[in-house]
Enzyme design. Structure first.
Site, PDB file in Angstrom:
ATOM      1  N   THR A  61      28.855   8.369  56.096  1.00  8.26           N
ATOM      2  CA  THR A  61      27.696   7.924  55.318  1.00  8.26           C
ATOM      3  C   THR A  61      27.284   9.020  54.328  1.00  8.26           C
ATOM      4  O   THR A  61      27.517  10.210  54.563  1.00  8.26           O
ATOM      5  CB  THR A  61      26.489   7.602  56.216  1.00  8.26           C
ATOM      6  OG1 THR A  61      26.067   8.796  56.893  1.00  8.26           O
ATOM      7  CG2 THR A  61      26.863   6.539  57.243  1.00  8.26           C
ATOM      8  N   HIS A 157      12.072  19.011  61.301  1.00  5.70           N
ATOM      9  CA  HIS A 157      13.359  18.418  60.950  1.00  5.70           C
ATOM     10  C   HIS A 157      13.885  17.544  62.082  1.00  5.70           C
ATOM     11  O   HIS A 157      14.658  16.612  61.843  1.00  5.70           O
ATOM     12  CB  HIS A 157      14.373  19.511  60.584  1.00  5.70           C
ATOM     13  CG  HIS A 157      14.909  20.282  61.738  1.00  5.70           C
ATOM     14  ND1 HIS A 157      14.293  21.423  62.239  1.00  5.70           N
ATOM     15  CD2 HIS A 157      16.006  20.085  62.527  1.00  5.70           C
ATOM     16  CE1 HIS A 157      14.988  21.889  63.249  1.00  5.70           C
ATOM     17  NE2 HIS A 157      16.035  21.097  63.455  1.00  5.70           N
ATOM     18  N   LYS A 221      22.703  26.240  70.056  1.00  4.31           N
ATOM     19  CA  LYS A 221      22.699  27.709  69.963  1.00  4.31           C
ATOM     20  C   LYS A 221      24.111  28.265  70.100  1.00  4.31           C
ATOM     21  O   LYS A 221      24.480  29.222  69.419  1.00  4.31           O
ATOM     22  CB  LYS A 221      21.796  28.314  71.026  1.00  4.31           C
ATOM     23  CG  LYS A 221      20.311  28.107  70.793  1.00  4.31           C
ATOM     24  CD  LYS A 221      19.504  28.836  71.836  1.00  4.31           C
ATOM     25  CE  LYS A 221      18.014  28.596  71.639  1.00  4.31           C
ATOM     26  NZ  LYS A 221      17.639  27.182  71.831  1.00  4.31           N
ATOM     27  N   TYR A 224      25.739  27.841  66.561  1.00  7.69           N
ATOM     28  CA  TYR A 224      25.239  28.599  65.404  1.00  7.69           C
ATOM     29  C   TYR A 224      25.280  30.105  65.638  1.00  7.69           C
ATOM     30  O   TYR A 224      25.446  30.882  64.683  1.00  7.69           O
ATOM     31  CB  TYR A 224      23.868  28.105  64.934  1.00  7.69           C
ATOM     32  CG  TYR A 224      22.633  28.520  65.702  1.00  7.69           C
ATOM     33  CD1 TYR A 224      22.208  29.846  65.765  1.00  7.69           C
ATOM     34  CD2 TYR A 224      21.828  27.558  66.301  1.00  7.69           C
ATOM     35  CE1 TYR A 224      21.046  30.210  66.423  1.00  7.69           C
ATOM     36  CE2 TYR A 224      20.658  27.910  66.966  1.00  7.69           C
ATOM     37  CZ  TYR A 224      20.277  29.233  67.020  1.00  7.69           C
ATOM     38  OH  TYR A 224      19.113  29.599  67.665  1.00  7.69           O
ATOM     39  N   ASP A 228      27.321  31.909  62.875  1.00  7.47           N
ATOM     40  CA  ASP A 228      26.567  32.814  61.999  1.00  7.47           C
ATOM     41  C   ASP A 228      27.053  34.256  62.136  1.00  7.47           C
ATOM     42  O   ASP A 228      27.141  34.987  61.143  1.00  7.47           O
ATOM     43  CB  ASP A 228      25.071  32.731  62.313  1.00  7.47           C
ATOM     44  CG  ASP A 228      24.468  31.368  61.977  1.00  7.47           C
ATOM     45  OD1 ASP A 228      25.182  30.540  61.376  1.00  7.47           O
ATOM     46  OD2 ASP A 228      23.301  31.126  62.338  1.00  7.47           O
ATOM     47  N   HIS A 275      18.204  37.212  64.197  1.00  5.58           N
ATOM     48  CA  HIS A 275      16.925  37.072  63.493  1.00  5.58           C
ATOM     49  C   HIS A 275      16.521  38.385  62.830  1.00  5.58           C
ATOM     50  O   HIS A 275      16.089  38.408  61.670  1.00  5.58           O
ATOM     51  CB  HIS A 275      15.836  36.618  64.468  1.00  5.58           C
ATOM     52  CG  HIS A 275      15.754  35.133  64.635  1.00  5.58           C
ATOM     53  ND1 HIS A 275      14.975  34.337  63.840  1.00  5.58           N
ATOM     54  CD2 HIS A 275      16.387  34.300  65.500  1.00  5.58           C
ATOM     55  CE1 HIS A 275      15.100  33.070  64.201  1.00  5.58           C
ATOM     56  NE2 HIS A 275      15.968  33.023  65.207  1.00  5.58           N
ATOM     57  N   THR A 280      15.947  37.449  58.996  1.00  6.64           N
ATOM     58  CA  THR A 280      14.704  38.018  58.447  1.00  6.64           C
ATOM     59  C   THR A 280      14.957  39.365  57.765  1.00  6.64           C
ATOM     60  O   THR A 280      14.052  40.189  57.671  1.00  6.64           O
ATOM     61  CB  THR A 280      13.639  38.184  59.550  1.00  6.64           C
ATOM     62  OG1 THR A 280      14.095  39.152  60.508  1.00  6.64           O
ATOM     63  CG2 THR A 280      13.362  36.869  60.252  1.00  6.64           C
ATOM     64  N   ARG A 346      18.722  39.130  40.077  1.00  2.00           N
ATOM     65  CA  ARG A 346      18.422  40.038  41.190  1.00  2.00           C
ATOM     66  C   ARG A 346      17.206  40.920  40.904  1.00  2.00           C
ATOM     67  O   ARG A 346      17.110  42.043  41.393  1.00  2.00           O
ATOM     68  CB  ARG A 346      19.629  40.921  41.531  1.00  2.00           C
ATOM     69  CG  ARG A 346      20.866  40.150  41.935  1.00  2.00           C
ATOM     70  CD  ARG A 346      20.618  39.342  43.211  1.00  2.00           C
ATOM     71  NE  ARG A 346      21.822  38.746  43.727  1.00  2.00           N
ATOM     72  CZ  ARG A 346      22.281  37.546  43.384  1.00  2.00           C
ATOM     73  NH1 ARG A 346      21.603  36.801  42.512  1.00  2.00           N
ATOM     74  NH2 ARG A 346      23.392  37.069  43.890  1.00  2.00           N
ATOM     75  N   LYS A 350       9.611  43.447  45.120  1.00  2.00           N
ATOM     76  CA  LYS A 350       9.943  44.784  45.622  1.00  2.00           C
ATOM     77  C   LYS A 350       9.354  45.029  47.018  1.00  2.00           C
ATOM     78  O   LYS A 350       8.144  44.961  47.212  1.00  2.00           O
ATOM     79  CB  LYS A 350       9.450  45.860  44.647  1.00  2.00           C
ATOM     80  CG  LYS A 350      10.035  45.725  43.247  1.00  2.00           C
ATOM     81  CD  LYS A 350      11.558  45.740  43.275  1.00  2.00           C
ATOM     82  CE  LYS A 350      12.146  45.533  41.886  1.00  2.00           C
ATOM     83  NZ  LYS A 350      13.627  45.466  41.917  1.00  2.00           N
TER      84      LYS A 350
END
Length: 484
Positions: A61, A157, A221, A224, A228, A275, A280, A346, A350
């Protein structure tokens, strides 16, 4: 499940007759197919993945193919160039691992638990479809953009995935029983709406395989974390296969061998490391803060957030929205276009400095805002405004906030033992952390010439809140002078 015993002639054994819907000519019953009807897809993490006929209907789909245009890690690829994988391959991977988990349970406990082909098919489809409700740039849309334009937003989501699933089935006339579809949707939202799974009267453990709201161990988990780490070049020695092989259902709850305690702990700490190191990363957050500013500027004219309420409109949103903003003729989008061009050159916000919230202040910590920074300015050559400052409040934990998720997991001694029990950290190792959460505050100057003023105000804020500067070191003088 799904069968009854038909009357038999005297002296004969009753015959089991299926009461499941009879498949149309040329089609297979739900969860029943042969190898000749599957399609092989090669994944660079798991190898060959066999898609069954019903899974293929969903994959083919346009709503599912949209996942090819949703990067798994959003804008992270601008800092970690290898992080270009998408929600598409992740969804296929979770489908594969969900199948492995069900096959193992069926192999070792199938008769005991009454696991049938319907259960296997349902869990696999939940794994395949669990992320179809993600917005552009994945979690950025849900956790950064929507709360900015709709403060207090509860949009998730997972719930959009459930809504979109209904839309897909209706639009593409996919032949699936409403009861099976209902269970798939419940499994998808199980991690964000724990009460949904808690209301299940039988086979509750099935809801803990794809999205585990009970203790956080799930195949989502598993995929990913491995995917990752591989894409970003981050080392990981977490071995998901150990948990898939060792999992065992006891009292309608998935339990694990006691010897795998540290393997499970590694699952959560590897996630926390991702993370901190990747998701982050200070530069990643700088780019995200800029893109959110651009999306907020464009939202008034493009109505981006309005699409989040209607699944038939929502699926048309993906990462290409940036190009849509850049090519739009509207003069009103000038500011959004300028921000996007700065990202491409880029010329990022700052990074000035950061501090970790003291352990004894975690319980009462409230997110720091740009207003807090501006109001902490005492003396400076420049008078700061809120629009000059960007703040990122980072929360890193082991999935359960300040609590240890392993306290919610039950273990068993060996496969001959029928007793399940919890294990506390101190019985395993005294080297394990006693605190399971970090809160980090980062501050950015939106203009390079404001780095000095923002850094000074940020230090004043720490002195006012904690009586000392809790950052590791002052903002380097070289960094302050570079832009002045």
């Amino acid at each position: 499940m799904g069968e009854y015993c038909a009357p038999a002639a005297e002296g004969e054994r009753p015959v089991a007759v299926s009461v499941l819907p009879v498949a149309a000519a040329g089609r297979y019953l739900y969860g029943d197919y042969d190898r000749g009807s599957t399609k092989q897809v090669f994944d660079n993490l798991h190898g060959n993945i066999s898609l069954d006929p019903l899974a293929r209907e969903f994959v083919d789909t346009e709503e599912f193919q949209r996942l090819r245009d949703l990067k798994q890690l959003g804008l992270t690829y601008l800092v970690f160039p290898g992080a270009v994988h998408t929600r598409f391959e992740h969804s296929l991977g979770v489908y594969r691992l969900a199948g492995e988990a069900m096959n193992n349970l069926q192999k070792y406990q199938g008769n005991e638990l009454g696991i049938d082909r319907i259960d296997v098919q349902t869990v696999k489809l939940a794994g395949l479809l669990h992320d179809i409700g993600h917005g552009p740039f994945s979690h950025l849309f849900e956790h950064e953009f929507l709360p900015r334009v709709h403060p207090g937003s509860t949009w998730s989501h997972e719930h959009m995935s459930a809504l979109l699933l209904d839309s897909i089935v209706d639009k593409h006339a996919i032949d699936i029983e409403p009861d099976y579809l209902k269970v798939i949707k419940e499994m998808i939202v199980a991690s964000s709406d724990v009460s949904t799974a808690e209301g299940v009267k039988e086979k509750r453990f099935l809801y803990d395989i794809v999205a585990n709201g009970r203790n956080g161990i799930d195949v989502d988990k598993f995929d990913y974390i491995d995917r990752d780490c591989r894409a970003c070049g981050i080392g990981s020695n977490f071995q998901h296969w150990r948990l898939l092989e060792g999992m065992r259902v006891m009292g309608d709850e998935i339990c694990y061998p006691a010897k795998d305690y540290l393997s499970i702990h590694k699952l959560f700490t590897t996630r926390a490391d991702l993370h901190r190191t990747v998701y982050t990363h200070a530069k990643v957050k700088a780019v995200e803060l800029m893109l959110v500013d651009a999306l907020v500027e464009a939202n008034e004219y493009l109505g981006i957030s309005l699409h989040a309420d209607d699944p038939e409109d929502f699926w048309k949103l993906d990462d290409t929205i940036v190009k849509s903003i850049e090519t739009a003729p509207n003069d009103e989008l000038k500011k959004a276009k300028e921000i996007i061009q700065r990202i491409r050159r880029r010329e990022l916000y700052k990074f000035c400095n950061q501090y970790s919230v003291p352990k004894d202040k975690l319980d009462h910590f409230k997110n720091i805002t740009a207003q807090d920074i501006v109001c902490s300015q005492i003396t400076s050559k420049v008078l700061l405004k809120e629009e000059d400052v960007a703040v990122s409040n980072v929360k890193i934990d082991l999935t359960r906030g300040k609590d240890n998720p392993l306290e919610s997991i039950k273990f068993f001694k060996d496969f001959g033992c029928e007793e399940k029990f919890p294990i506390t950290d101190e019985r395993v190792s005294h080297l394990l952390p006693v605190c399971n959460q970090d809160r980090i505050v980062r501050v950015y100057a939106k203009k390079p010439e404001l780095v000095d003023a923002v850094s000074e105000a940020f230090e004043n804020l720490q002195m006012r809140m904690y009586g000392e500067k809790t950052q590791v070191h002052d903002t380097p003088t070289k960094k302050k002078r570079r832009f002045n």
